[in-house]
Design a protein around this motif. Structure first.
Motif, short mmCIF file in Angstrom:
data_model
loop_
_atom_site.label_atom_id
_atom_site.label_comp_id
_atom_site.label_asym_id
_atom_site.label_seq_id
_atom_site.Cartn_x
_atom_site.Cartn_y
_atom_site.Cartn_z
N LEU A 1 0.19 -1.24 -0.15
CA LEU A 1 0.09 0.22 0.18
C LEU A 1 0.72 1.49 -0.02
N VAL A 2 0.40 2.36 -0.33
CA VAL A 2 1.28 3.62 -0.62
C VAL A 2 0.66 4.14 0.45
N ASN A 3 1.52 5.49 0.98
CA ASN A 3 1.68 5.73 2.15
C ASN A 3 2.05 5.05 3.33
N ASP A 4 1.37 5.22 4.90
CA ASP A 4 1.99 4.61 5.60
C ASP A 4 0.81 4.39 6.53
N PRO A 5 0.73 3.74 7.80
CA PRO A 5 -0.61 3.20 8.18
C PRO A 5 -1.86 4.68 9.07
N ASP A 6 -1.37 5.76 8.73
CA ASP A 6 -2.14 6.75 9.44
C ASP A 6 -2.72 7.54 8.42
N GLY B 1 -4.95 9.11 6.41
CA GLY B 1 -6.50 9.42 6.83
C GLY B 1 -6.92 9.24 8.11
N THR B 2 -6.02 10.31 9.36
CA THR B 2 -6.24 10.43 10.45
C THR B 2 -6.29 12.54 9.87
N GLU B 3 -7.28 12.79 10.82
CA GLU B 3 -7.36 14.29 11.20
C GLU B 3 -6.50 14.98 11.82
N SER B 4 -5.50 14.10 12.81
CA SER B 4 -4.54 14.57 13.69
C SER B 4 -3.24 14.49 14.07
N LEU B 5 -2.58 14.67 14.34
CA LEU B 5 -0.75 14.50 13.75
C LEU B 5 -0.58 13.18 14.69
N LYS C 1 -1.73 12.36 10.44
CA LYS C 1 -1.35 12.76 9.11
C LYS C 1 -0.91 13.06 8.08
N ALA C 2 0.17 13.38 9.25
CA ALA C 2 2.15 13.97 8.70
C ALA C 2 2.55 13.27 8.17
N MET C 3 3.02 12.60 6.81
CA MET C 3 3.84 11.03 6.62
C MET C 3 4.88 11.30 6.54
N THR C 4 5.34 9.57 6.96
CA THR C 4 6.93 9.68 7.39
C THR C 4 7.62 9.34 6.02
N TYR C 5 8.27 8.54 6.79
CA TYR C 5 9.91 8.47 5.24
C TYR C 5 9.48 7.13 4.98
#
Length: 569
Positions: free
Chosen positions: A177-182, A184-188, A195-199
Motif C-alpha cells: 500500500l502507498v503512504n503509511d498506516p496513519d 486518513g487520520t485528521e490529527s498529527l 496525518k503527516a507522512m513519515t519516510y
C-alpha cells in the motif's frame, strides 16, 4: 518535487584542541538566545528569473534529462550565469561536481501476468501497471513469483512495527500500500506521525525494504489520495529512461523488478485471491498485522538499454568576508523528465518550466542580489543539483561527498517549483517544527509582513521528496518553503485552485510550459523572503540545530562532535 517546511533551535560549542571550552546547547525553547540579525531587502532582478526560466523551458533543452544534450545546455547556461552573477567556482576551481549515474531504459514489455488456480490475468504496461529494474541487466525476467500482501511494507523496530514479520520473502513479490498506516487520520498523533507522512510512506523506502527482505519484486498499489498524485504522474515518471546512482562494491541487494499497479487492477488481483482490498487495507493499519500470501504468482519480462555516464551538479560560491569556512547553502534541482508520455496533442517534451526551471533561475537571481549587496560574514553556496526526479540522486551524492564539510554547513534553503499564482499573504512551510531555522523564518516573514501556514497536505510527505532531504538526512538543518495559498486577490480559494490546476494538469507532464503572460509578483515576493533568510543566516553567529526528538538531531550532534572544529566550535 513538491509543495511545503518545519522548526528548531540551537547552538553548539565544541572544545577546541587547546582552549578549555565546553559544549553549550541552548534549550529548544530558548530562541531568545539566537543571533538573528535584521536584513535589508535585496535587489532581485525579475528579468533574470524570467529569462532563465524561459530558456531552460525551451524544447531544445529536451526536458533537461540528465545525460542528454539538455544537460549540456543547462550546465553551460548555469556556469555562464553564475560567473556573471559574481560567484566563484565552487569545487576547487571547477563549476561542477561529477555525479556517476547509470541510465536504464526499459522496452519490449511483456504483460504482467497474474496466475493461480482459475486465474489468468494479462495486465497491459502503461494503463494497468508500470515497472522498472534497478539492476544493470540487459534482460529482466520475473518468473512465477509468489505474491504476498505486506500491508504498508514497513519494518520499523523503533515503532514496534514489522509488516514482514514471520514471512520469508525470498523470491516473492511484495504487494504494498502507498503512504503509511496513519493515512486518513485528521490529527498529527499516531504511531507514524498521524496525518503527516513519515519516510516510511515513501515509495523509495518501500522498494529498499522489500529488497532487504529478499523479495524478487515489489509492486505498490497506486491510490490518488495517499499518493498525492494521479496515475498519469506514475505512468509518465516511470516510463522511458530512468537514471540511478551507479552501484559500487558491497552495494545493498536489489529486487528484480519494482513497479506500480492501478488501484482498480489491484482490487481485481486481490479478489482473484479471495481477498478484499478495502478489508486488507483496514487490517494493515492495525497493530499486529500479518502479511497475507495470495496464492497467486506474477510474471513479466522486458529488455533494457543501459548507459553509464557522469552527470553534474553545478556549484558556485560567494566567499564570506569574515568566516569563509562557514557555509549557508541554497539548493534547487536543474533536471526534469526529458521526453515523456505524450499529451493528446502529441507534445512529448516534459519542459519542467515550474518544476524546476523556476527554482534553478532563483539560484542565479539570489546570487546576483547577494553579490551586489557585498559578501556577508559567512560564505553563500549556490548548488544546482542533478537527478532529483530520479530520487534526489545529485543531492544525495553531494551530501555523501560534500565539497564543503557538512559540520561547517550552517544550514540551507531549498527551492523546488515556484507556482505562478500572484502575491500571497502567507508562505507554505513544509515540515514545520523541525529545526530552529524556523525562528529565522519567522523573523524574515515579520519583516515582509507575511505569515507562515503549515503544509495543508502533510499526508503527502513533501518534506521527504525534494533535495533538502538529502542534507537533512545527514544532519544539516534545512528549510523547505513554498509559495502561499492565501492570495491577495482571491484568497485561499483562488490559491487552492491554482495549486490544483498545476497538480492535475501540468505536474510531471508536457504542459508544464513557460508562459509569457505569467504574473511574477508572487514569485518575486517569495525570493525576497529567501534573500532575507540567506542574509540572516550568513551574518548570524548562531548555529541552528534540530529540535530535540527530531529524527535528524542525533546525526547533527554526532557530526558536530566528531568534527571537532565544526558547528561553531
Amino acid at each position: 518535487m513538491k509543495f511545503a517546511a518545519r522548526f528548531h533551535r540551537m547552538t553548539a560549542c565544541l572544545a577546541g584542541a587547546i582552549a578549555l571550552s565546553a559544549c553549550s546547547l541552548m534549550e529548544d525553547s530558548d530562541t531568545a538566545a539566537l543571533d538573528i540579525p535584521e536584513s535589508a531587502a535585496g535587489e532581485i532582478n525579475q528579468a533574470t528569473m524570467v529569462d532563465i526560466t524561459r530558456e531552460l523551458s525551451l524544447d531544445e533543452f529536451q526536458g533537461r534529462m540528465p545525460g542528454t544534450i539538455g544537460e549540456e545546455k543547462t550546465v553551460a547556461l548555469l556556469t555562464e550565469r553564475f560567473e556573471a552573477a559574481g560567484l566563484q567556482p565552487g569545487n576547487d576551481g571547477s563549476w561542477v561536481q561529477n555525479v556517476p549515474l547509470v541510465e536504464i531504459t526499459g522496452k519490449d514489455f511483456a504483460p504482467l501476468t497474474i496466475t493461480g488456480g482459475d486465474t489468468e490475468m494479462a495486465l497491459e504496461f502503461g494503463p494497468d501497471w508500470v515497472g522498472v529494474t534497478y539492476r544493470e541487466d540487459a534482460e529482466t525476467s520475473l518468473e512465477a513469483s509468489e505474491l504476498v500482501f505486506v500491508g504498508y511494507g514497513i519494518n520499523a523496530p523503533e515503532r514496534d512495527w514489522n509488516d514482514y514479520e514471520g514471512v520469508d520473502m525470498t523470491g516473492k513479490t511484495a504487494v504494498i500500500l502507498v503512504n503509511d498506516p496513519d493515512f486518513g487520520t485528521e490529527s498529527l498523533e499516531g504511531p507514524f506521525g498521524g496525518k503527516a507522512m513519515t519516510y516510511y510512506g515513501r515509495w523509495t523506502y518501500k522498494y529498499e525494504e522489500a529488497a532487504k527482505q529478499g523479495a524478487a519484486g515489489a509492486i505498490i498499489i497506486h491510490d490518488t489520495a495517499p499518493a498525492s498524485y494521479g496515475w498519469n504522474v506514475v505512468e509518465s515518471s516511470w516510463s522511458g529512461p530512468q537514471a540511478y546512482a551507479q552501484r559500487g562494491e558491497n552495494a545493498p541487494p536489489l529486487t528484480i523488478m519494482n513497479g506500480w499497479v492501478q488501484k482498480e487492477v489491484a482490487s481485481r488481483i486481490l479478489s482473484a485471491a479471495g481477498q478484499d482490498l478495502e478489508e486488507l487495507s483496514a487490517l494493515a493499519k492495525t497493530d499486529g498485522f500479518e502479511a497475507v500470501p495470495l496464492d497467486l504468482t506474477a510474471s513479466t519480462s522486458f529488455s533494457n538499454d543501459i548507459r553509464t555516464f557522469e552527470s553534474q551538479n553545478v556549484i558556485g560560491i560567494l566567499p564570506g568576508s569574515e568566516r569563509p569556512d562557514e557555509y549557508v547553502i541554497h539548493t534547487a534541482h536543474w533536471d526534469h523528465l526529458g521526453i515523456c508520455t505524450a499529451a493528446p496533442d502529441g507534445d512529448d517534451i516534459c519542459n519542467g518550466a515550474v518544476d524546476n526551471a523556476t527554482g534553478t533561475a532563483a539560484l542565479v537571481a539570489l546570487a546576483e542580489a547577494h553579490a551586489k549587496a557585498g559578501a556577508p560574514a559567512r560564505s553563500l553556496v549556490f548548488l544546482a543539483v542533478t537527478a532529483e526526479e530520479s530520487g534526489l540522486l545529485g543531492a544525495h551524492y553531494y551530501a555523501q561527498n560534500p565539497v564543503f564539510p557538512l559540520a561547517q554547513t550552517v544550514g540551507g534553503i531549498n527551492m523546488d517549483a515556484f507556482l505562478i499564482a500572484g502575491e500571497s499573504k502567507d508562505v507554505t512551510v513544509v515540515g514545520p517544527g523541525k529545526s530552529q531555522l524556523d525562528a529565522f523564518l519567522e523573523a524574515a516573514l515579520e519583516l515582509d509582513g507575511r505569515v507562515a501556514t503549515p503544509n495543508p497536505n502533510p499526508e503527502a510527505g513533501y518534506y521527504y521528496r525534494s533535495d533538502h532531504f538529502a542534507f537533512a538526512k545527514r544532519g544539516v538543518p534545512m528549510l523547505y518553503v513554498d509559495g502561499g495559498e492565501d492570495l491577495i486577490e482571491g484568497g485561499r480559494e483562488a490559491g487552492a485552485a491554482v495549486a490544483a490546476d498545476y497538480r492535475e494538469n501540468k505536474y510531471h507532464g508536457p504542459k508544464d510550459e513557460f508562459d509569457e503572460n505569467w504574473d511574477w509578483s508572487g514569485v518575486m515576493g517569495d525570493l525576497q523572503l529567501f534573500y532575507r533568510l540567506g542574509r540572516m543566516l550568513a551574518t548570524s553567529t548562531s548555529w541552528p540545530n534540530w529540535n530535540k526528538g527530531d529524527e535528524f538531531r542525533g546525526t547533527r550532534d554526532e557530526d558536530c562532535e566528531a568534527a571537532g572544529a565544526g558547528c561553531g566550535a
